[in-house]
Design a protein around this motif. Structure first.
Motif, PDB file in Angstrom:
ATOM      1  N   LEU A  20     -16.078  54.792  25.265  1.00 57.63           N
ATOM      2  CA  LEU A  20     -15.711  53.401  25.505  1.00 57.63           C
ATOM      3  C   LEU A  20     -16.157  53.021  26.910  1.00 57.63           C
ATOM      4  N   LYS A  21     -16.885  51.914  26.997  1.00 58.41           N
ATOM      5  CA  LYS A  21     -17.375  51.451  28.289  1.00 58.41           C
ATOM      6  C   LYS A  21     -16.667  50.153  28.660  1.00 58.41           C
ATOM      7  N   LEU A  22     -16.100  50.164  29.868  1.00 59.11           N
ATOM      8  CA  LEU A  22     -15.346  49.012  30.336  1.00 59.11           C
ATOM      9  C   LEU A  22     -15.864  48.552  31.697  1.00 59.11           C
ATOM     10  N   GLN A  23     -15.721  47.273  31.952  1.00 53.38           N
ATOM     11  CA  GLN A  23     -15.919  46.717  33.281  1.00 53.38           C
ATOM     12  C   GLN A  23     -14.735  45.810  33.586  1.00 53.38           C
ATOM     13  N   PHE A  24     -14.428  45.661  34.898  1.00 52.49           N
ATOM     14  CA  PHE A  24     -13.268  44.871  35.287  1.00 52.49           C
ATOM     15  C   PHE A  24     -13.642  43.837  36.341  1.00 52.49           C
ATOM     16  N   THR A  25     -12.935  42.727  36.317  1.00 49.16           N
ATOM     17  CA  THR A  25     -12.902  41.818  37.467  1.00 49.16           C
ATOM     18  C   THR A  25     -11.452  41.706  37.893  1.00 49.16           C
ATOM     19  N   PHE A  26     -11.232  41.701  39.219  1.00 54.34           N
ATOM     20  CA  PHE A  26      -9.881  41.680  39.776  1.00 54.34           C
ATOM     21  C   PHE A  26      -9.724  40.406  40.592  1.00 54.34           C
ATOM     22  N   VAL A  27      -8.723  39.605  40.239  1.00 50.42           N
ATOM     23  CA  VAL A  27      -8.584  38.265  40.814  1.00 50.42           C
ATOM     24  C   VAL A  27      -7.196  38.086  41.412  1.00 50.42           C
ATOM     25  N   ASP A  28      -7.146  37.469  42.602  1.00 47.77           N
ATOM     26  CA  ASP A  28      -5.882  37.107  43.225  1.00 47.77           C
ATOM     27  C   ASP A  28      -5.338  35.842  42.544  1.00 47.77           C
ATOM     28  N   ALA A  29      -4.103  35.897  42.053  1.00 46.32           N
ATOM     29  CA  ALA A  29      -3.534  34.789  41.278  1.00 46.32           C
ATOM     30  C   ALA A  29      -3.382  33.528  42.112  1.00 46.32           C
ATOM     31  N   MET A  30      -3.138  33.674  43.415  1.00 45.05           N
ATOM     32  CA  MET A  30      -2.897  32.508  44.260  1.00 45.05           C
ATOM     33  C   MET A  30      -4.192  31.818  44.659  1.00 45.05           C
ATOM     34  N   THR A  31      -5.188  32.606  45.093  1.00 46.84           N
ATOM     35  CA  THR A  31      -6.420  32.030  45.633  1.00 46.84           C
ATOM     36  C   THR A  31      -7.559  31.998  44.646  1.00 46.84           C
ATOM     37  N   ASP A  32      -7.438  32.716  43.522  1.00 48.42           N
ATOM     38  CA  ASP A  32      -8.496  32.819  42.518  1.00 48.42           C
ATOM     39  C   ASP A  32      -9.728  33.531  43.079  1.00 48.42           C
ATOM     40  N   ALA A  33      -9.562  34.250  44.200  1.00 53.22           N
ATOM     41  CA  ALA A  33     -10.665  35.002  44.790  1.00 53.22           C
ATOM     42  C   ALA A  33     -10.658  36.427  44.246  1.00 53.22           C
ATOM     43  N   MET A  34     -11.850  37.030  44.200  1.00 52.09           N
ATOM     44  CA  MET A  34     -11.951  38.397  43.732  1.00 52.09           C
ATOM     45  C   MET A  34     -11.454  39.378  44.806  1.00 52.09           C
ATOM     46  N   VAL A  35     -10.844  40.469  44.368  1.00 51.31           N
ATOM     47  CA  VAL A  35     -10.431  41.546  45.266  1.00 51.31           C
ATOM     48  C   VAL A  35     -11.084  42.838  44.801  1.00 51.31           C
ATOM     49  N   ASP A  36     -11.373  43.712  45.742  1.00 49.53           N
ATOM     50  CA  ASP A  36     -12.047  44.978  45.430  1.00 49.53           C
ATOM     51  C   ASP A  36     -11.121  46.162  45.696  1.00 49.53           C
ATOM     52  N   SER A  37     -11.674  47.354  45.469  1.00 53.05           N
ATOM     53  CA  SER A  37     -10.985  48.619  45.742  1.00 53.05           C
ATOM     54  C   SER A  37      -9.644  48.700  45.011  1.00 53.05           C
ATOM     55  N   VAL A  38      -9.712  48.653  43.701  1.00 58.03           N
ATOM     56  CA  VAL A  38      -8.514  48.704  42.866  1.00 58.03           C
ATOM     57  C   VAL A  38      -8.466  50.055  42.144  1.00 58.03           C
ATOM     58  N   GLU A  39      -7.308  50.686  42.185  1.00 60.08           N
ATOM     59  CA  GLU A  39      -7.120  51.953  41.463  1.00 60.08           C
ATOM     60  C   GLU A  39      -6.804  51.648  40.002  1.00 60.08           C
ATOM     61  N   VAL A  40      -7.669  52.101  39.109  1.00 59.13           N
ATOM     62  CA  VAL A  40      -7.512  51.833  37.679  1.00 59.13           C
ATOM     63  C   VAL A  40      -7.351  53.148  36.931  1.00 59.13           C
ATOM     64  N   LYS A  41      -6.338  53.218  36.082  1.00 54.66           N
ATOM     65  CA  LYS A  41      -6.123  54.381  35.218  1.00 54.66           C
ATOM     66  C   LYS A  41      -6.043  53.903  33.774  1.00 54.66           C
ATOM     67  N   ILE A  42      -6.719  54.625  32.893  1.00 54.45           N
ATOM     68  CA  ILE A  42      -6.767  54.261  31.481  1.00 54.45           C
ATOM     69  C   ILE A  42      -6.126  55.383  30.663  1.00 54.45           C
ATOM     70  N   TYR A  43      -5.168  55.002  29.824  1.00 56.14           N
ATOM     71  CA  TYR A  43      -4.445  55.968  29.010  1.00 56.14           C
ATOM     72  C   TYR A  43      -4.599  55.601  27.534  1.00 56.14           C
TER      73      TYR A  43
END
Length: 449
Positions: A20-43
């Motif tokens: 399974l191949k995944l990609q993510f975008t991470f967005v700040d709910a208040m500013t709608d700006a992207m944020v980086d360096s997110v720890e992601v775990k898939i179970y």
């Protein structure tokens, strides 16, 4: 709580039932700006760990395909509430069979405090360059490594503001601003100006804070357009006006005053809308525009665009940047997506590089600003990353972003750079502290976050 807003499908390669191949975008709910360096775990749905990785936006992650076609995603970002959500892959079975990648957008909500990983670097605090329990800093100019000029105020900028000559960590002189102050400005010779509500003043660079009144029209029309000079042989200026979506950079020889266009900047799409405004103007406005064209020689469409379209929500003033580095002129043309280099003496085009760091500013948080270090001549650009300011150094050979500095505090103001040190104004949110001037020194500027 909204954590997963939508799922897109992007084309990639893979085989259904194997991975399974995944990609993510991470967005700040208040500013709608992207944020980086997110720890992601898939179970898996039975809590078997399928994959774990620190990800930036659009980075791929490959895991084993779960037998029941359900995965649990846990994401953690410092200063945000963690995300724990379940994704049913059966909805995308057909797409996965065709070898497509699932793109998931995760929306983070700020938790109101700094915790977790940030505490590791909590031993570092930016240096306070100026502080007071009575006055706040509104604006500043770094004269040199030991001297600064500060515009300060006790409660409000338009009442009781002062100028301070601050040298070697001491207030050498101070004087009351004669009118309602607005800001400090500098020109191509690094002369300092105080802009007030009705008048402008030039500040003599001495500890006596001598103010000399300067006509505003002279300052705006004849001083500010000058960008830089090269060994008193070449002078560079711009025809930029906020009410017209195109302008030129000129070079003038100081020997014979001959001049030539170095580069033309134009927002083509904005120009089309700008001139089209004439078509929809009423008869009275059109007649006025005809009269103004006959009187001045300036196109009637420009008169209507400047007086009508520029006041609409659709107009955006043109933006470009000019820098002199050694004997080369660097021009960032954000409408052609190129960094151009010219010979400063002859105006001859030397090279060009494609640039993309300004693209998709609403998502990336690009602040539409470039600054040059007056000492090192390095050039930097800034992004709003969920309230934090990311400062990137620009590679002047390729036009790409290089090193990144994330400023320590959130929601800082007026970021400036001098000799690879970043200065800014900051006051903690809902704090009684006055606005201080901070400095982040060069050994920590490009620390990894």
């Amino acid at each position: 709580m909204r954590t997963l807003t939508y799922i897109f499908i992007l084309w990639a390669f893979g085989s259904f039932g194997q991975e399974l191949k995944l990609q993510f975008t991470f967005v700040d709910a208040m500013t709608d700006a992207m944020v980086d360096s997110v720890e992601v775990k898939i179970y898996s749905s039975t809590n078997k760990l399928l994959g774990a990785q620190n990800l930036n936006n659009f980075e791929p992650i490959v895991t084993d395909f779960p037998t029941n076609q359900k995965v649990k995603i846990k994401a953690h970002k410092v200063s945000y509430y963690p995300i724990d959500t379940l994704v049913d892959l059966s909805r995308f079975q057909r797409s996965i069979q065709k070898g497509r990648v699932i793109l998931i957008e995760l929306v983070f909500r700020y938790d109101g405090q700094i915790s977790g990983e940030t505490s590791i670097s909590a031993i570092y605090k930016p240096e306070i360059s100026f502080s007071s329990e009575i006055i706040s800093v509104s604006d500043f100019v770094v004269v040199n490594e030991t001297t600064k000029v500060l515009l300060v105020y006790p409660k409000r900028l338009n009442a009781g503001s002062e100028l301070i000559w601050f040298e070697n960590d001491s207030i050498v002189a101070r004087r009351i601003v004669p009118e309602k102050a607005i800001r400090l400005d500098t020109d191509y010779r690094n002369r300092i100006y105080l802009r007030c509500e009705y008048n402008d003043f030039q500040l003599k660079n001495d500890e006596f804070l001598t103010l000399v009144k300067v006509p505003r029209a002279q300052l705006d029309n004849y001083v500010k357009p000058i960008l830089d000079t090269l060994q008193n042989k070449q002078l560079f200026f711009t025809t930029h006006k906020s009410h017209y979506p195109a302008f030129d950079f000129f070079k003038v020889s100081m020997n014979d005053t001959s001049h030539s266009v170095v580069h033309h900047i134009e927002d083509v799409e904005m120009m089309e809308l700008y001139r089209a405004e004439y078509k929809w103007a009423d008869v009275r406005t059109k007649l006025w525009a005809w009269d103004m064209e006959a009187e001045t020689g300036i196109d009637r469409e420009v008169w209507v665009g400047a007086n009508v379209f520029t006041n609409s929500i659709y107009y955006e003033a043109p933006y470009s940047e000019f820098f002199l580095v050694g004997d080369e002129v660097l021009i960032f043309d954000f409408y052609k997506d190129y960094l151009y280099k010219y010979n400063a003496n002859t105006g001859e085009k030397l090279d060009s590089s494609s640039i993309r760091f300004h693209k998709y500013s609403r998502k990336t948080g690009w602040e539409r600003r470039l600054i040059q270090d007056p000492v090192t001549k390095n050039i930097y650009t800034m992004y709003d990353n969920a309230g934090y300011t990311d400062v990137y150094k620009i590679d002047l050979n390729t036009g790409e972003r290089m090193k990144k500095a994330t400023l320590f505090y959130r929601y800082v103001e007026n970021v400036q750079v001098y000799n690879d040190e970043l200065y800014y104004i900051y006051r903690p949110f809902e704090s009684l502290q006055k606005k201080y001037l901070y400095k982040e020194s060069s050994p920590l500027i490009f620390r990894v976050h």
